[in-house]
Design a protein around this motif. Structure first.
Motif, PDB file in Angstrom:
ATOM      1  N   ARG A 203       0.819  -1.214   0.000  1.00 12.79           N
ATOM      2  CA  ARG A 203       0.000   0.000   0.000  1.00 12.79           C
ATOM      3  C   ARG A 203       0.850   1.259   0.000  1.00 12.79           C
ATOM      4  O   ARG A 203       0.572   2.207  -0.775  1.00 12.79           O
TER       5      ARG A 203
ATOM      6  N   HIS B  87      -3.591 -17.189  -2.426  1.00 13.75           N
ATOM      7  CA  HIS B  87      -3.586 -15.855  -1.825  1.00 13.75           C
ATOM      8  C   HIS B  87      -2.790 -14.863  -2.668  1.00 13.75           C
ATOM      9  O   HIS B  87      -3.189 -13.696  -2.797  1.00 13.75           O
TER      10      HIS B  87
ATOM     11  N   ASP C 196      -4.303 -11.499  -4.149  1.00 20.16           N
ATOM     12  CA  ASP C 196      -3.766 -10.280  -3.558  1.00 20.16           C
ATOM     13  C   ASP C 196      -3.179  -9.347  -4.610  1.00 20.16           C
ATOM     14  O   ASP C 196      -3.383  -8.133  -4.561  1.00 20.16           O
TER      15      ASP C 196
ATOM     16  N   GLY D 219      -6.493  -7.517  -5.247  1.00 18.18           N
ATOM     17  CA  GLY D 219      -6.133  -6.580  -4.187  1.00 18.18           C
ATOM     18  C   GLY D 219      -5.298  -5.422  -4.704  1.00 18.18           C
ATOM     19  O   GLY D 219      -5.472  -4.271  -4.275  1.00 18.18           O
TER      20      GLY D 219
ATOM     21  N   PHE E 163      -7.484  -2.851  -6.360  1.00 17.64           N
ATOM     22  CA  PHE E 163      -8.219  -2.103  -5.338  1.00 17.64           C
ATOM     23  C   PHE E 163      -7.327  -1.051  -4.689  1.00 17.64           C
ATOM     24  O   PHE E 163      -7.722   0.116  -4.539  1.00 17.64           O
ATOM     25  N   ARG E 164      -6.109  -1.452  -4.309  1.00 18.46           N
ATOM     26  CA  ARG E 164      -5.207  -0.509  -3.640  1.00 18.46           C
ATOM     27  C   ARG E 164      -4.868   0.667  -4.548  1.00 18.46           C
ATOM     28  O   ARG E 164      -4.803   1.814  -4.107  1.00 18.46           O
TER      29      ARG E 164
END
Length: 268
Positions: free
Chosen positions: A74, A117, A121, A125, A128-129
């Motif tokens: 992030r 995962h 991710d 993910g 999204f980040r």
């Protein structure tokens, strides 16, 4: 065979003044998209986990800069977005292209948790980040757009459980982000490519030829430039009334059952 590059007439100006951030852009679809958008006037930040490859790609593209970015991190994403805003004076377009795809396993029992995962991710993910970090800047631009790179795996079984689930999730995220972002003037769309000639297929030309002949109604597999052209449309004001959609760029793969048609024709 039609050369996809001939579809681009070389016109400039559609992205004059635009700042663009592309993830996973050192090679393949990401690199082709960077070339296409800069050819139409954009300034592009080429980001990738492979910093050397990103810099090599950016060096060949006038108007492009490079930065290492891990979409699983992030803080790294937020730093990349801030860097793009500093470079360009704002951010107008985000292209979420980075992904992870674990090797296909013949049995689901053989797919480990780590691979599952990681694919979700990075592929889901990470998008999204990036959207979360970029949204306020895209909204401030007054012409913001996000283009997510999905896959036909999101719509039909082509193997790779985790990757396919992540791409299907990305299509759902595209719709929910579109609803959220529309109120701020930001459009969010997805492209689902079919088989694209990238380094993942290096040394497998015979397989590509077989796929082109047996699975693709248009008689060829895709080139990175085919997807870049679709990104350019969805990112531009030409698509000003398009949001929350998933555009198939797959040579007719999902629309036409070529093996079924061939079997029926063989009986006639």
């Amino acid at each position: 065979m039609t050369d996809p590059n001939t579809c681009f007439d070389g016109r400039r100006g559609r992205f004059d003044g635009y700042g663009v951030l592309i993830t996973g852009a050192a090679r393949g679809i990401g690199a082709a998209t960077a070339r296409r958008l800069t050819a139409e006037g954009a300034r592009v930040l080429v980001t990738d986990l492979d910093e050397d490859a990103a810099r090599a790609t950016a060096k060949e593209i006038p108007g492009a800069e490079a930065l290492r970015c891990d979409v699983a991190d992030r803080a790294g994403i937020e730093a990349a977005v801030a860097h793009a805003v500093d470079l360009f004076g704002g951010l107008d377009v985000l292209v979420n292209n980075a992904f992870s795809c674990a090797p296909h396993t013949a049995r689901v029992e053989d797919l480990g948790d780590e691979s599952w995962h990681r694919d979700l991710d990075i592929t889901l993910g990470g998008a999204f980040r990036c959207a979360r970090a970029a949204m306020e800047h895209l909204a401030a631009s007054g012409r913001g757009a996000i283009v997510n790179i999905g896959s036909v795996n999101a719509e039909q079984d082509f193997g790779n459980h985790a990757y396919s689930a992540a791409k299907a999730g990305l299509a759902s995220l595209t719709r929910t982000l579109a609803g959220d972002a529309a109120r701020r003037g930001v459009r969010v769309n997805q492209i689902n490519p079919g088989t694209i000639r990238t380094r993942a297929w290096a040394g497998r030309e015979k397989s590509l030829e077989a796929l082109a002949a047996s699975a693709y109604p248009l008689g060829r597999v895709g080139e990175p430039e085919d997807i870049a052209a679709a990104v350019a449309y969805l990112a531009s004001r030409d698509a000003a009334w398009v949001t929350g959609t998933t555009l198939r760029v797959d040579g007719g793969l999902l629309a036409v059952n070529t093996s079924f048609a061939a079997a029926v024709d063989g009986e006639r």
